[in-house]
Design an enzyme around this catalytic site. Structure first.
Site, mmCIF file in Angstrom:
data_model
loop_
_atom_site.group_PDB
_atom_site.id
_atom_site.type_symbol
_atom_site.label_atom_id
_atom_site.label_comp_id
_atom_site.label_asym_id
_atom_site.label_seq_id
_atom_site.Cartn_x
_atom_site.Cartn_y
_atom_site.Cartn_z
ATOM 1 N N SER A 50 70.435 25.898 4.195
ATOM 2 C CA SER A 50 69.722 26.698 3.195
ATOM 3 C C SER A 50 70.237 28.139 3.211
ATOM 4 O O SER A 50 71.433 28.360 3.071
ATOM 5 C CB SER A 50 68.214 26.604 3.452
ATOM 6 O OG SER A 50 67.486 27.015 2.319
ATOM 7 N N ASP A 188 67.574 20.839 -0.879
ATOM 8 C CA ASP A 188 67.716 21.676 0.320
ATOM 9 C C ASP A 188 67.948 20.870 1.600
ATOM 10 O O ASP A 188 67.215 19.930 1.899
ATOM 11 C CB ASP A 188 66.439 22.506 0.470
ATOM 12 C CG ASP A 188 66.597 23.687 1.399
ATOM 13 O OD1 ASP A 188 67.045 23.493 2.530
ATOM 14 O OD2 ASP A 188 66.270 24.818 0.980
#
Length: 332
Positions: A50, A188
Site C-alpha cells: 500500500s 490493496d
C-alpha cells in the site's frame, strides 16, 4: 551468490497504513541523511504494501526520501481532501449513503503524487534495486506479489508500469477504485499482507535458498495502534458500526500486523528489527488512514525522527553497513 552470517541476505519491509506512511518515509529520510546515499543500496530486497509499496518503489528507484516526504506533505490533502472524510457521528447515516456506490476518494491525485516520484512511463525493469509488492488480484481471486526480475526466469511483472503497480497495492476498498493492469483488477495488498515481512522472508528462503540464520530484516511500520473494543460498544455490529471511524480496517491491519511481527520475531530473533511506535490516546486523534492535516504531519515526523535517531548508532548499525548481492537481471 553466497549469503552467510557475516554477509546475510538483507531485506527492507515497509508496512501499509494510508497517510501514516509519512512516518515511514521520514524514518528512511533520517537514515539516508546519516549514510549519505540512497537507502536502497544497503538492501538485497525491498518489500512494501500500500503506501509502503509506494515508498518501496521510491527506494528501489533511488528517489531521495527527502523528496518523498515533501510530496507526501504537499499532496496529502489533495489525495485525502478533508471534506471527503467520514462525517461526524451526527451525519454518519448520510455519509454512508453518499458513498454507498462509489469510492470515497478520486485516484487521480494519488496517481499524480506517485508520478512526481517515479516517471509515469517507468517500468518495473527500470528499478535500480529488487522489489516485491503485494496486491490482491480480484479478477482471479488470488493474492499476487509484483516483482522485479531478480530471477532470470521471471518474464511478466518487469514489463508493468511502476505507477500501475503502486496504484494496485494502494487500492484500499472504499477509499479508492480498483486498479487495473492489463485485463486484471487489483485491490490493496494490505488485505493479506499489510506488513510484508513474511513475503521478504519467503522470497529469500524459497527462491534463493537462504538459510534462516543468514537472513536479516529491517521492518518499518506506520504507527499502527493495537485496536480493541470496550464492552460498552455492544456486540451486534452492523455495516455502519464496522465502518465507523475505519473500525473494520483498524482491526484488520492491527491484528494482521501484530501476528506477522510475532511470527517473524520468533523465527529471526535478533536478526529482526522493527521500527514503529504506538501513539498515545491523545496522538491517535491526530492520526488516521486518510488524515493529512498539519497536526498529523508534525506528529508522524516527530515520532519517526525520535525513534530512528535513538537507534542510529546502535541497533541500526549492522543494517547500514550492508553490501547487497542480489541484482536485477537486465537481459531480454
Amino acid at each position: 551468490m553466497n549469503w552467510n552470517k557475516e554477509q546475510p541476505f538483507q531485506a527492507l519491509a515497509l508496512t501499509g497504513g494510508g497517510y501514516r506512511g509519512l512516518f515511514t518515509a521520514h524514518a528512511l529520510d533520517v537514515i539516508e541523511k546519516k549514510i549519505g546515499e540512497p537507502i536502497g543500496r544497503r538492501f538485497d530486497l525491498v518489500c512494501g504494501t500500500s503506501i509502503g509499496g509506494i515508498v518501496a518503489l521510491a527506494v528501489a528507484f533511488e528517489i531521495p526520501m527527502e523528496k518523498v516526504v515533501k510530496v507526501f506533505m504537499e499532496d496529502g490533502e489533495k489525495i485525502f481532501p478533508p471534506e471527503r472524510r467520514a462525517a461526524n457521528a451526527r451525519f454518519e447515516k448520510w455519509d454512508l449513503y453518499t458513498h454507498l456506490d462509489k469510492a470515497r476518494y478520486d485516484s487521480k491525485p494519488l496517481r499524480d503524487a506517485i508520478t512526481k516520484l517515479v516517471p509515469a512511463d517507468a517500468l518495473l525493469k527500470d528499478a535500480v534495486h529488487p522489489l516485491a509488492i503485494p496486491a490482491v488480484n480480484v479478477t482471479q481471486g488470488i493474492p499476487q506479489v509484483f516483482k522485479t526480475r531478480h530471477k532470470q526466469e521471471w518474464e511478466r511483472d518487469w514489463k508493468f508500469k511502476a505507477v500501475d503497480v503502486a496504484l494496485a497495492t494502494a487500492a484500499a476498498p472504499t477509499f479508492f477504485e480498483l486498479a487495473e493492469i492489463g485485463n486484471n483488477l487489483y485491490a490493496d495488498g494490505g488485505l493479506f499482507a499489510n506488513a510484508p515481512d513474511l513475503i521478504a522472508l519467503h522470497e529469500a528462503e524459497y527462491f534463493f535458498q537462504v538459510p534462516i540464520d543468514c537472513f536479516r530484516l529491517l521492518s518499518v511500520g506506520t504507527t499502527t495502534k493495537s485496536y480493541s473494543l470496550s464492552h460498552s460498544t455492544g456486540r451486534d455490529f452492523g455495516i455502519r458500526d464496522w465502518m465507523q471511524d475505519q473500525r473494520l480496517f483498524s482491526v484488520m491491519i492491527s491484528s494482521q500486523q501484530q501476528f506477522v511481527e510475532q511470527l517473524v520475531a520468533h523465527r529471526l530473533k535478533n536478526q529482526y528489527l522493527r521500527i514503529d511506535h504506538e501513539p498515545s490516546n491523545e496522538q491517535t486523534s491526530d492520526l488516521g488512514l486518510d488524515l493529512a492535516s498539519v497536526a498529523a504531519q508534525k506528529t508522524l515526523m516527530g515520532l519517526s525522527e525520535k525513534l530512528v535517531t535513538d537507534i542510529l548508532g546502535t541497533k541500526l548499525l549492522p543494517y547500514l553497513d550492508h553490501k547487497p548481492q542480489l541484482k536485477i537481471y537486465r537481459g531480454e
